[in-house]
Design a protein around this motif. Structure first.
Motif, mmCIF file in Angstrom:
data_model
loop_
_atom_site.group_PDB
_atom_site.id
_atom_site.type_symbol
_atom_site.label_atom_id
_atom_site.label_comp_id
_atom_site.label_asym_id
_atom_site.label_seq_id
_atom_site.Cartn_x
_atom_site.Cartn_y
_atom_site.Cartn_z
ATOM 1 N N VAL A 83 -54.016 -25.601 22.769
ATOM 2 C CA VAL A 83 -54.614 -24.468 23.477
ATOM 3 C C VAL A 83 -54.211 -23.139 22.847
ATOM 4 N N TYR A 84 -52.919 -22.917 22.641
ATOM 5 C CA TYR A 84 -52.450 -21.613 22.184
ATOM 6 C C TYR A 84 -52.075 -21.550 20.702
ATOM 7 N N GLY A 85 -51.721 -22.653 20.104
ATOM 8 C CA GLY A 85 -51.354 -22.651 18.690
ATOM 9 C C GLY A 85 -50.189 -21.721 18.411
ATOM 10 N N CYS A 86 -50.310 -20.904 17.365
ATOM 11 C CA CYS A 86 -49.251 -19.955 16.986
ATOM 12 C C CYS A 86 -49.012 -18.898 18.062
ATOM 13 N N ILE A 87 -50.060 -18.532 18.760
ATOM 14 C CA ILE A 87 -49.930 -17.490 19.777
ATOM 15 C C ILE A 87 -48.959 -17.919 20.869
ATOM 16 N N GLY A 88 -48.934 -19.191 21.196
ATOM 17 C CA GLY A 88 -47.985 -19.686 22.191
ATOM 18 C C GLY A 88 -46.549 -19.477 21.739
ATOM 19 N N ALA A 89 -46.277 -19.747 20.468
ATOM 20 C CA ALA A 89 -44.928 -19.540 19.921
ATOM 21 C C ALA A 89 -44.579 -18.057 19.898
ATOM 22 N N ILE A 90 -45.542 -17.224 19.523
ATOM 23 C CA ILE A 90 -45.301 -15.779 19.490
ATOM 24 C C ILE A 90 -45.033 -15.254 20.891
#
Length: 168
Positions: A83-90
């Motif tokens: 769902v979020y990809g890198c944005i979730g980690a950021i």
């Protein structure tokens, strides 16, 4: 740029994955070595081989390795969190940074409050040290931070990243 591996008859990871003959001018060969099959498999699953080759052709040659590394990182993150990809980690790191900023502000406020209330001299094994409230670390902290921890939430500088809709 990464050193090219000797290409006698060995196919790159992309050509092995796609089950095709690896040509001497293969766009994937310098960036997906034959000993990294999982790297290309992840990138292929998220982006597709055609899209990756189009991206690599459009990017200047000196930036291609960084582009492939970025694609590999995004593919890994997207497979872990579809769902979020890198944005979730950021977003997770931003939330942690905000928590640490609040903790730091609370610690500074407590230190300032302690310094304001303490008019005694601190003693150590070597004798008397200057009064605690006169240490340069404490200078100006009394007025810089709210005395009530609940007032910290009203400060926009501390909470500027909390309004992301995807913070977990």
């Amino acid at each position: 740029m990464r050193s090219h591996e000797p290409r006698s008859s060995s196919s790159c990871a992309a050509c092995k994955f796609l089950k095709r003959r690896c040509s001497p001018n293969c766009i994937f060969a310098p960036y997906f070595r034959s000993d990294e099959p999982k790297k290309f498999a992840k990138v292929h699953k998220v982006f597709g081989a055609s899209n990756v080759s189009k991206i690599l052709i459009e990017v200047p040659e000196q930036q291609r390795e960084d582009t492939v590394n970025s694609l590999a990182y995004e593919a890994e993150a997207r497979l872990r969190d579809p769902v979020y990809g890198c944005i979730g980690a950021i977003a997770l790191l931003q939330r942690k940074m905000i928590e640490l900023q609040v903790d730091l502000a609370l610690a500074r406020a407590r230190l300032a409050r302690y310094a304001a209330n303490s008019s005694s001299t601190i003693f150590s094994d070597r004798g008397a040290i200057e009064p605690f409230c006169e240490l340069p670390v404490c200078a100006g902290f009394i007025d810089s931070f709210p005395q009530n921890p609940s007032d910290l939430a009203q400060d926009g500088a501390i909470n500027e990243f909390t309004h992301f809709p995807y913070i977990l």
